[in-house]
Design a protein around this motif. Structure first.
Motif, PDB file in Angstrom:
ATOM      1  N   TYR A 298       0.957  -1.172   0.112  1.00 12.60           N
ATOM      2  CA  TYR A 298       0.020  -0.067  -0.039  1.00 12.60           C
ATOM      3  C   TYR A 298       0.858   1.023  -0.193  1.00 12.60           C
ATOM      4  O   TYR A 298       1.949   1.320   0.151  1.00 12.60           O
ATOM      5  CB  TYR A 298      -0.747   0.078   1.289  1.00 12.60           C
ATOM      6  CG  TYR A 298      -0.066  -0.149   2.643  1.00 12.60           C
ATOM      7  CD1 TYR A 298       0.279   1.069   3.156  1.00 12.60           C
ATOM      8  CD2 TYR A 298       0.156  -1.391   3.008  1.00 12.60           C
ATOM      9  CE1 TYR A 298       1.048   1.091   4.404  1.00 12.60           C
ATOM     10  CE2 TYR A 298       0.752  -1.313   4.296  1.00 12.60           C
ATOM     11  CZ  TYR A 298       1.416  -0.414   4.813  1.00 12.60           C
ATOM     12  OH  TYR A 298       2.117  -0.602   6.232  1.00 12.60           O
TER      13      TYR A 298
ATOM     14  N   THR B  90      -3.622  14.638  -5.733  1.00 14.77           N
ATOM     15  CA  THR B  90      -3.830  13.652  -6.750  1.00 14.77           C
ATOM     16  C   THR B  90      -2.673  13.914  -7.701  1.00 14.77           C
ATOM     17  O   THR B  90      -1.890  14.756  -7.982  1.00 14.77           O
ATOM     18  CB  THR B  90      -5.051  14.215  -7.824  1.00 14.77           C
ATOM     19  OG1 THR B  90      -6.465  14.139  -7.025  1.00 14.77           O
ATOM     20  CG2 THR B  90      -5.291  13.260  -9.116  1.00 14.77           C
TER      21      THR B  90
ATOM     22  N   HIS C 242      -2.903   7.981  -8.189  1.00 17.62           N
ATOM     23  CA  HIS C 242      -3.816   8.018  -7.263  1.00 17.62           C
ATOM     24  C   HIS C 242      -4.460   9.309  -7.469  1.00 17.62           C
ATOM     25  O   HIS C 242      -4.029  10.149  -7.716  1.00 17.62           O
ATOM     26  CB  HIS C 242      -3.029   7.645  -6.108  1.00 17.62           C
ATOM     27  CG  HIS C 242      -1.947   8.622  -5.564  1.00 17.62           C
ATOM     28  ND1 HIS C 242      -0.894   8.486  -6.140  1.00 17.62           N
ATOM     29  CD2 HIS C 242      -2.031   9.740  -4.737  1.00 17.62           C
ATOM     30  CE1 HIS C 242      -0.024   9.569  -5.373  1.00 17.62           C
ATOM     31  NE2 HIS C 242      -0.935  10.264  -4.774  1.00 17.62           N
TER      32      HIS C 242
ATOM     33  N   ALA D 122      -7.252  11.861  -4.666  1.00 15.09           N
ATOM     34  CA  ALA D 122      -7.588  12.065  -3.424  1.00 15.09           C
ATOM     35  C   ALA D 122      -9.133  11.734  -3.573  1.00 15.09           C
ATOM     36  O   ALA D 122      -9.815  12.329  -4.442  1.00 15.09           O
ATOM     37  CB  ALA D 122      -7.476  13.462  -3.051  1.00 15.09           C
TER      38      ALA D 122
ATOM     39  N   TYR E 138      -4.374   9.792   2.679  1.00 10.61           N
ATOM     40  CA  TYR E 138      -5.363   8.828   2.759  1.00 10.61           C
ATOM     41  C   TYR E 138      -4.500   7.490   2.127  1.00 10.61           C
ATOM     42  O   TYR E 138      -3.332   7.694   1.926  1.00 10.61           O
ATOM     43  CB  TYR E 138      -6.317   8.853   1.506  1.00 10.61           C
ATOM     44  CG  TYR E 138      -5.900   9.703   0.229  1.00 10.61           C
ATOM     45  CD1 TYR E 138      -5.588   8.646  -0.685  1.00 10.61           C
ATOM     46  CD2 TYR E 138      -5.757  10.872   0.007  1.00 10.61           C
ATOM     47  CE1 TYR E 138      -4.983   8.814  -1.956  1.00 10.61           C
ATOM     48  CE2 TYR E 138      -5.264  11.254  -1.356  1.00 10.61           C
ATOM     49  CZ  TYR E 138      -4.866  10.264  -2.158  1.00 10.61           C
ATOM     50  OH  TYR E 138      -4.426  10.594  -3.422  1.00 10.61           O
TER      51      TYR E 138
ATOM     52  N   TYR F 121      -3.891   4.173  -0.152  1.00 11.25           N
ATOM     53  CA  TYR F 121      -4.458   3.565  -1.420  1.00 11.25           C
ATOM     54  C   TYR F 121      -3.623   2.265  -1.833  1.00 11.25           C
ATOM     55  O   TYR F 121      -2.398   2.263  -1.331  1.00 11.25           O
ATOM     56  CB  TYR F 121      -4.302   4.612  -2.653  1.00 11.25           C
ATOM     57  CG  TYR F 121      -2.855   5.138  -2.924  1.00 11.25           C
ATOM     58  CD1 TYR F 121      -2.243   4.230  -4.195  1.00 11.25           C
ATOM     59  CD2 TYR F 121      -2.225   6.164  -2.407  1.00 11.25           C
ATOM     60  CE1 TYR F 121      -1.245   4.782  -4.600  1.00 11.25           C
ATOM     61  CE2 TYR F 121      -0.920   6.451  -2.967  1.00 11.25           C
ATOM     62  CZ  TYR F 121      -0.330   5.850  -3.976  1.00 11.25           C
ATOM     63  OH  TYR F 121       0.999   6.107  -4.461  1.00 11.25           O
TER      64      TYR F 121
ATOM     65  N   SER G   4      -3.170  -0.380  -5.446  1.00 13.26           N
ATOM     66  CA  SER G   4      -3.032  -0.255  -6.838  1.00 13.26           C
ATOM     67  C   SER G   4      -2.218  -1.416  -7.322  1.00 13.26           C
ATOM     68  O   SER G   4      -1.253  -2.135  -6.880  1.00 13.26           O
ATOM     69  CB  SER G   4      -2.193   0.950  -7.201  1.00 13.26           C
ATOM     70  OG  SER G   4      -2.023   1.042  -8.635  1.00 13.26           O
TER      71      SER G   4
ATOM     72  N   GLU H  95      -8.556   4.287  -3.522  1.00 10.88           N
ATOM     73  CA  GLU H  95      -8.239   5.268  -2.357  1.00 10.88           C
ATOM     74  C   GLU H  95      -9.357   5.237  -1.229  1.00 10.88           C
ATOM     75  O   GLU H  95     -10.672   5.297  -1.395  1.00 10.88           O
ATOM     76  CB  GLU H  95      -8.206   6.543  -3.015  1.00 10.88           C
ATOM     77  CG  GLU H  95      -7.350   6.840  -4.211  1.00 10.88           C
ATOM     78  CD  GLU H  95      -7.938   6.492  -5.465  1.00 10.88           C
ATOM     79  OE1 GLU H  95      -6.977   6.729  -6.638  1.00 10.88           O
ATOM     80  OE2 GLU H  95      -9.035   6.056  -5.574  1.00 10.88           O
TER      81      GLU H  95
ATOM     82  N   ASP I 156     -10.259   6.578   3.077  1.00 11.36           N
ATOM     83  CA  ASP I 156      -9.756   7.252   4.142  1.00 11.36           C
ATOM     84  C   ASP I 156     -10.648   7.286   5.376  1.00 11.36           C
ATOM     85  O   ASP I 156     -11.940   6.887   4.931  1.00 11.36           O
ATOM     86  CB  ASP I 156      -9.587   8.894   3.746  1.00 11.36           C
ATOM     87  CG  ASP I 156      -8.757   9.704   4.710  1.00 11.36           C
ATOM     88  OD1 ASP I 156      -8.160   9.095   5.561  1.00 11.36           O
ATOM     89  OD2 ASP I 156      -8.589  10.894   4.716  1.00 11.36           O
TER      90      ASP I 156
END
Length: 225
Positions: free
Chosen positions: A62, A68, A73, A75, A83, A85, A87, A174, A176
């Motif tokens: 992670y 952004t 990624h 936000a 936050y 994310y 992928s 993403e 949070d």
């Protein structure tokens, strides 16, 4: 996959899934911004990266981001803080957040894509799988209400939630501000319950009606979208 930008209104969604030994109820509330959870307690906000509150652990692959970065990624809509994310660009695109026993768990899910999914880790050793495509349109829109939602999971009778795994086979997933309610007293957390869908519908009229195994972190750069 390059995420697109559209405009959508706010609404609430209700989902239920059942198996012989358990049931999990799923509801959602549209952003942006994060509508929050009036009946749960904030458990993890990712603002301090891997330095999580006692009793919470991240494992897997992670990264953390703010803002952004194109094609990497984005936000969650309206989110100005750090936050988490996962992928496909960070093999294997999966991370698990371990928690106390929870009756409920929710998080703010940004730019929902159909290649994103979560697995709730339940107290009987089973998993409850929920896919981004279950929250249509799930097209990766970075700003629309329908693709930036707080998603709530409520464990069935006799079950508790012991963690959640975030999965993505694309770019990116993403998340949070994880909220929840404790199944027992004496640990950090709250004691409420997730609002009934009808309650969320009432709230939304006010808005506008219409993650120890291998760990990999990356330093990310924030840019203006």
């Amino acid at each position: 996959m390059l995420k697109t930008s559209l405009i959508a209104g706010a609404a609430a969604a209700l989902f239920a899934a059942a198996a012989p030994s358990y049931a999990v109820t799923v509801t959602s509330a549209f952003g942006p911004t994060d509508p929050g959870s009036p009946t749960e307690t904030l458990l993890v906000d990712f603002n301090n990266g891997d330095n999580l509150p006692n009793g919470y652990f991240l494992t897997g692959n992670y990264a953390f981001g703010t803002g952004t970065v194109k094609n990497d990624h984005a936000a969650p809509a309206g989110d100005t803080t750090q936050y988490l994310y996962v992928s496909s660009a960070i093999p294997d695109g999966s991370a698990t957040l371990s928690t106390f026993d929870l009756n409920t768990l929710s998080f703010y899910w940004g730019s929902i894509d159909d290649y994103n999914s979560v697995d709730l880790l339940l107290s009987d050793g089973t998993k409850f799988h929920f896919k981004g495509m279950d929250l249509p349109p799930a097209n990766g829109n970075q700003t629309a209400a329908a693709t930036n939602r707080r998603v709530f999971f409520t464990a069935g009778e006799g079950q508790t939630i012991q963690g959640i795994t975030f999965n993505s086979s694309g770019i990116a997933f993403e998340v949070d501000d994880v909220y929840g309610t404790l199944a027992s007293d004496g640990n950090p957390g709250g004691g409420g319950t997730v609002p009934e869908p009808a309650s969320w519908a009432m709230m939304i009229t006010g808005f506008g009606m219409i993650g120890l195994s291998s760990r990999r972190r990356r330093k990310v750069t924030s840019v203006t979208a």
